[in-house]
Design a protein around this motif. Structure first.
Motif, PDB file in Angstrom:
ATOM      1  N   ARG A  32       0.829  -1.177  -0.085  1.00  0.00           N
ATOM      2  CA  ARG A  32      -0.074  -0.132   0.034  1.00  0.00           C
ATOM      3  C   ARG A  32       0.936   1.332   0.026  1.00  0.00           C
ATOM      4  NH1 ARG A  32      -4.967   1.331   4.101  1.00  0.00           N
ATOM      5  NH2 ARG A  32      -4.961   3.682   3.830  1.00  0.00           N
ATOM      6  N   VAL A  69      -0.273   7.038   6.725  1.00  0.00           N
ATOM      7  CA  VAL A  69      -0.408   6.342   7.877  1.00  0.00           C
ATOM      8  C   VAL A  69      -0.788   4.818   6.987  1.00  0.00           C
ATOM      9  CG1 VAL A  69      -2.366   5.857   9.386  1.00  0.00           C
ATOM     10  CG2 VAL A  69      -1.672   8.144   8.775  1.00  0.00           C
ATOM     11  N   ASN A  70      -0.255   3.721   7.754  1.00  0.00           N
ATOM     12  CA  ASN A  70      -0.395   2.343   7.234  1.00  0.00           C
ATOM     13  C   ASN A  70       0.020   2.210   6.003  1.00  0.00           C
ATOM     14  OD1 ASN A  70      -1.391  -0.329   7.947  1.00  0.00           O
ATOM     15  ND2 ASN A  70      -3.400   0.266   7.124  1.00  0.00           N
ATOM     16  N   ASN A  71       1.108   2.666   5.697  1.00  0.00           N
ATOM     17  CA  ASN A  71       1.610   2.353   4.365  1.00  0.00           C
ATOM     18  C   ASN A  71       2.821   1.187   4.673  1.00  0.00           C
ATOM     19  OD1 ASN A  71       3.726   3.743   5.660  1.00  0.00           O
ATOM     20  ND2 ASN A  71       4.718   4.331   3.886  1.00  0.00           N
ATOM     21  N   TYR A  72       2.589   0.098   3.579  1.00  0.00           N
ATOM     22  CA  TYR A  72       3.428  -1.178   3.786  1.00  0.00           C
ATOM     23  C   TYR A  72       3.893  -1.617   2.236  1.00  0.00           C
ATOM     24  CZ  TYR A  72      -1.010  -2.992   3.020  1.00  0.00           C
ATOM     25  OH  TYR A  72      -2.321  -3.487   2.334  1.00  0.00           O
ATOM     26  N   LYS A  93      -3.871   9.788   2.242  1.00  0.00           N
ATOM     27  CA  LYS A  93      -5.005   8.543   2.421  1.00  0.00           C
ATOM     28  C   LYS A  93      -5.925   8.401   1.463  1.00  0.00           C
ATOM     29  CE  LYS A  93      -7.648  10.955   5.718  1.00  0.00           C
ATOM     30  NZ  LYS A  93      -6.865  12.205   6.130  1.00  0.00           N
TER      31      LYS A  93
END
Length: 226
Positions: free
Chosen positions: A62, A90-93, A214
């Motif tokens: 992401r 936020v919440n990148n991977y 986001k």
């Protein structure tokens, strides 16, 4: 059949696995602890699990896009990825580290079927020239020569999403464009994302607030290996 310090044998009508301890061979039940396999394990029938299937580095990502980029008229513009260390992301991977942040593409680590999603938010402040009847489209393609740009005669199209705007994009009005695609890829294929701007003016993604990454992202994962 031997394999290092392990031997499969047959005793009293039962197939058994033996492990060598010094000069002696000891019968080992598969419930005696963890087993580590350093090379391929080929199974010709079902694997029945009573616990979890844990696969490390399974391809999934992401990533967010750089909201400061602009996209010119009448051309395919490569979508540039944001810095993976952006504090607002936020919440990148990127499980498996398959994203090339320099060239802005995903590199398939193995043959398989893959699923992808894209999302872009537009707003009049950044894209005031988007009027009724004008076109903004997205394209997902395999960058065959690694040029970093879509070349019609060279690259393989995965999916094209065409969107014609039906009203003028006014101030404080928002428009989100999505794309979803699944495709079969070969190991090493480079999947790139581009935006075609047919508005007659330069546009850019929404970037008016903090943590707005986001709204603008590219996600994907391996469905199954082939």
């Amino acid at each position: 059949m031997s394999g290092g310090k392990l031997v499969f044998g047959h005793h009293n009508g039962e197939d058994r696995l033996y492990k060598r301890f010094g000069k002696k061979w000891k019968y080992v039940a598969l419930t005696d602890g963890d087993w580590n396999v350093s090379k391929d394990l080929n199974v010709n029938n079902n694997i029945n699990l009573s616990g979890k299937l844990i696969t490390k580095n399974y391809p999934a990502f992401r990533v967010y896009i750089d909201e400061t980029q602009t996209w010119g008229h009448a051309t395919y513009n490569t979508v540039q990825f944001d810095d993976k260390n952006d504090s607002d992301a936020v919440n990148n991977y990127d499980n498996g580290s398959n994203i090339d942040y320099t060239n802005d593409y995903f590199i398939a680590p193995c043959n398989g079927i893959y699923h992808f999603n894209t999302s872009i938010l537009f707003e009049d402040y950044q894209s005031e020239e988007v009027d009724a009847g004008e076109l903004i489209s997205q394209i997902l393609y395999i960058d065959s020569n690694g040029s970093g740009a879509y070349i019609e005669a060279d690259d393989q199209i995965i999916f094209i999403q065409l969107t014609t705007h039906h009203t003028d994009l006014l101030a404080d009005k928002y428009w989100t464009s999505y794309m979803t695609a699944e495709t079969k890829l070969s190991a090493g294929d480079k999947v790139q994302w581009a935006v075609y701007n047919g508005t007659g003016a330069t546009i850019e993604p929404y970037n008016a607030s903090s943590n707005d990454v986001k709204y603008n992202m590219f996600t994907g994962h391996l469905v199954c290996a082939l």
